[in-house]
Every structure is written in structure tokens, then in C-alpha cells.
Design a protein around this motif. Structure first.
Motif, PDB file in Angstrom:
ATOM      1  N   ASN A   1       0.821  -1.216   0.000  1.00 27.36           N
ATOM      2  CA  ASN A   1       0.000   0.000   0.000  1.00 27.36           C
ATOM      3  C   ASN A   1       0.852   1.262   0.000  1.00 27.36           C
ATOM      4  OD1 ASN A   1      -2.436  -1.364  -0.056  1.00 27.36           O
ATOM      5  ND2 ASN A   1      -2.577  -1.485   2.172  1.00 27.36           N
TER       6      ASN A   1
ATOM      7  N   VAL B   1       0.762   4.121  -2.932  1.00 26.07           N
ATOM      8  CA  VAL B   1       0.533   5.547  -2.678  1.00 26.07           C
ATOM      9  C   VAL B   1       1.679   6.380  -3.237  1.00 26.07           C
ATOM     10  CG1 VAL B   1       0.409   7.295  -0.857  1.00 26.07           C
ATOM     11  CG2 VAL B   1      -0.987   5.240  -0.709  1.00 26.07           C
TER      12      VAL B   1
ATOM     13  N   VAL C   1       0.155   8.588  -6.456  1.00 29.00           N
ATOM     14  CA  VAL C   1      -0.073  10.008  -6.160  1.00 29.00           C
ATOM     15  C   VAL C   1       0.837  10.916  -6.992  1.00 29.00           C
ATOM     16  CG1 VAL C   1       0.058  11.769  -4.350  1.00 29.00           C
ATOM     17  CG2 VAL C   1      -1.072   9.591  -3.895  1.00 29.00           C
TER      18      VAL C   1
END
Length: 128
Positions: A42, A46, A50
Motif C-alpha cells: 500500500n 501511494v 499520487v
């Protein structure tokens, strides 16, 4: 790139629950491994998604200034006036196969070289 790995580590521990240990991976229980795998996965997601989304947004905004930038680069070094009495009415030539396009108050006309902006610089062109 310089801060990517430390930020992944920080996110994995602080946000996604990575459990730091001094054990060998082989000595971890399956539950501990699973928690750490998901935390690292995770955090990597991210720290990959992002920044790419931010790049997409920033580069998408570049289309808003493309016509003006192209016009300024074509007129660089010349004392030409822009459209509608603002120095140089022969503005930017953008290669395309589409016909005359009107957008708001902007009007473009097709020539052999491409599309010539006739009235102002605030236009957006899409292929037909």
C-alpha cells in the motif's frame, strides 16, 4: 526519487501498520508477513500513484497555455502583432486535417500549412 524510499518506509510504518522486527523473514508468522506485505504494498502504491496523478494534472493544464506559448515562440525576435490588433495576425500554424473551427470568440481557419488563428488566442482544438 531521493525521498521515495524513506517516504515509503514512513508510510508503511505510520499509516499502514508495518511491524518492524529483528527476526528473519523465515521466523515470522504468516500473519506478521501478511501485515507487512500489505503495508509495504500500500505504501508503494501511494508513493507511485499520487505523484503520477499530480503529473497528469500538471501536464493536462499545459494545454491551456499551448496556443499562447506557440504563438509567442513563433513571434520571438520579431516585432509582430498578435491577433485582433495585438501584433502579428499570422499567428500559430498547428498541423491538422480538420476544417474551420469556432470556439467562443476564437476563429481558426484551415490553410495548407495547418490551422491559423484568426481572432484571439483563447481556443482549444480537437481532431474531428
Amino acid at each position: 526519487a531521493l525521498l521515495g524510499a524513506p517516504l515509503v518506509g514512513f508510510l508503511a510504518e505510520a499509516v499502514f501498520g508495518y511491524q518492524r522486527t529483528t527476526k528473519n523473514v523465515a521466523d515470522l508468522t504468516p500473519a506478521e508477513r501478511l501485515i507487512n506485505v500489505h503495508a509495504l504494498g500500500n505504501a508503494l502504491l501511494v508513493m507511485t500513484a499520487v505523484p503520477w496523478m499530480l503529473c497528469l494534472v500538471v501536464w493536462s493544464l499545459a494545454q491551456c497555455t499551448y496556443a499562447t506559448d506557440l504563438w509567442q515562440s513563433k513571434g520571438a525576435g520579431e516585432a509582430a502583432e498578435g491577433p485582433a490588433g495585438v501584433a502579428g495576425s499570422e499567428v500559430a500554424m498547428i498541423p491538422t486535417a480538420a476544417a474551420t473551427v469556432a470556439h467562443g470568440e476564437s476563429v481558426c481557419e484551415e490553410t495548407e500549412e495547418g490551422v491559423r488563428l484568426v481572432s484571439n488566442l483563447s481556443f482549444h482544438r480537437t481532431k474531428l
